[in-house]
Design an enzyme around this catalytic site. Structure first.
Site, PDB file in Angstrom:
ATOM      1  N   SER A  89       0.790  -1.235   0.000  1.00  0.00           N
ATOM      2  CA  SER A  89       0.000   0.000   0.000  1.00  0.00           C
ATOM      3  C   SER A  89       0.818   1.279   0.000  1.00  0.00           C
ATOM      4  O   SER A  89       0.254   2.380  -0.089  1.00  0.00           O
ATOM      5  CB  SER A  89      -0.959   0.011   1.203  1.00  0.00           C
ATOM      6  N   LYS A  92       0.000   3.649  -2.679  1.00  0.00           N
ATOM      7  CA  LYS A  92      -1.052   4.673  -2.576  1.00  0.00           C
ATOM      8  C   LYS A  92      -0.461   6.085  -2.480  1.00  0.00           C
ATOM      9  O   LYS A  92      -1.149   7.070  -2.797  1.00  0.00           O
ATOM     10  CB  LYS A  92      -1.950   4.405  -1.370  1.00  0.00           C
ATOM     11  N   SER A 156      -6.166   2.987   4.724  1.00  0.00           N
ATOM     12  CA  SER A 156      -5.547   2.350   3.560  1.00  0.00           C
ATOM     13  C   SER A 156      -6.583   1.632   2.699  1.00  0.00           C
ATOM     14  O   SER A 156      -6.415   0.472   2.325  1.00  0.00           O
ATOM     15  CB  SER A 156      -4.456   1.361   4.009  1.00  0.00           C
TER      16      SER A 156
END
Length: 409
Positions: A89, A92, A156
């Site tokens: 993640s 991101k 997240s």
């Protein structure tokens, strides 16, 4: 007995002789009085090289990592394999930066409203089917751009990463084209994103690239604000909590967690360290941990070990003597630092100084006579040198008795 004519001639010759001597004397006096005095060269004392103890970062026995700092080029220290690997993640943060490239958001700004539709619900179920992290979405609900970013970054939520990419670029494929072009433009050539969330193992980066990515994040006021939030309350969604449990420990104020079976436990982090009267923002990444608790303990220890590696080093004190002048007529004065100078350095960054000082004839206190140039790693710091006292004309007596030195001048 000389005739009158002879006597007259002798007297005239005597007068001419006296006039000639007077003229010669006047010329000598004028020449010595107006001639330039000889220049005096500086006798310089080169500053000693300054060395600091080498830093000793405490790296864990697993994974790979790197640290850097805002204002310092590249990576300051690294450990483990530095090749590109899945980043989970942390991808991101690429999504956030690239979306902001198309839809800028300033500090304390909410940005435009975003209305979520059935298409966003479909993205929610796609993320759920991939066993990715999600946050609730309801067709017709409205969030500001900032609130949508908080939904993506704090819990997240993979579905909000996809929704924001589509909102900004029209489709995920258009976003991916823009994101990979943006990464290339930023020089992050070890980094490739294959999706918006990082759940794909094809979304990869290197520790060195992630350090540079972190510098971009902390340099963006809106993102720096959002990633530092422990919690937020959003319309319809309710309270959300940041997955970064290290926030507030050792000054950590960001940035992004990541977890997949392939990537392991990962954290891109930032922290502000106080070094004397200055603050240095340290960024870093640790990849491939078994658990986030183990990862967090290792990063806390790493930050503690890195902190003494930053030093505020005094390069020059105001008034420090770097050279001296002694004139042929016996006057002395010094070339001194006009101002104090210091530099924030990491570890055993080499520091060396070089003096440039010009020759002088006469001068007043405070006159510029050169510089001392310090090389601090890849940076240069210049300190002007000035006279700490006057150098005056030697006067008529010295001038008249040293014609040879005046001629040389």
């Amino acid at each position: 007995m000389p005739t009158r004519r002879v006597i007259y001639r002798r007297r005239r010759l005597a007068v001419f002789g006296i006039v000639l001597v007077a003229l010669m004397g006047f010329g000598y006096l004028a020449a010595t009085g107006l001639a330039p005095v000889p220049a005096s060269a500086a006798e310089v004392t080169e500053p000693a090289a300054l060395t600091q103890p080498a830093a000793a970062p405490q790296w864990p026995g697993f994974g790979a990592g790197a640290i850097g700092a805002v204002g310092f080029p590249g990576v300051l220290a690294s450990n483990g394999d530095q090749a590109s690997v899945p980043i989970a993640s942390i991808a991101k943060m690429v999504t956030a930066l690239v979306v902001l490239d198309a839809k800028p958001l300033g500090a304390d700004e909410d940005g435009p409203d975003i209305t979520f539709t059935d298409a966003d619900i479909a993205l929610y179920y796609e993320s759920l089917a991939e066993n990715g992290s999600v946050a609730p979405v309801v067709s017709g609900m409205v969030l500001t751009q900032r609130e949508a970013f908080e939904a993506m970054l704090l819990p997240s939520a993979n579905n909000y990463a996809a929704s924001l990419a589509v909102w900004a670029y029209g489709s995920e494929s258009e976003y991916l084209d823009a994101a990979n072009a943006w990464l290339t433009a930023q020089g992050l050539t070890d980094t490739v994103v294959a999706d918006t969330s990082g759940i794909s193992s094809q979304s990869v980066s290197s520790p060195a690239n992630l350090v540079e990515l972190a510098k971009l994040v902390v340099g963006n006021p809106a993102l720096a604000e959002i990633v530092s939030l422990p919690t937020a309350v959003l319309p319809t969604i309710g309270r959300i909590t940041n997955t970064n449990k290290l926030l507030g420990t050792g000054g950590v104020d960001g940035i992004k967690t990541g977890t997949t079976d392939v990537a392991g436990a990962c954290l891109l982090f930032s922290t502000d360290l106080k070094v004397g009267d200055e603050t240095v923002t340290v960024v870093g990444v640790l990849l491939g941990g078994d658990t986030h608790s183990e990862l967090n303990e290792s990063i806390a220890a790493l930050i503690e070990s890195v902190t003494p590696g930053f030093q505020n080093v005094t390069l020059a004190e105001k008034g420090a003597v770097y050279g001296s002048y002694t004139t042929p007529w016996g006057q002395t004065t010094n070339a001194v630092a006009l101002e104090q100078a210091s530099a924030l350095v990491w570890s055993d960054t080499p520091i060396a100084g070089t003096i440039t000082a010009k020759s002088i004839q006469i001068g007043a206190a405070g006159d510029s006579v050169g510089d001392v140039d310090f090389s601090v790693g890849d940076k240069d710091v210049t300190v002007p040198l000035v006279l700490d006292g006057p150098v005056t004309d030697p006067g008529a007596g010295w001038r008249f008795t040293h014609p040879g030195e005046l001629a040389a001048g």
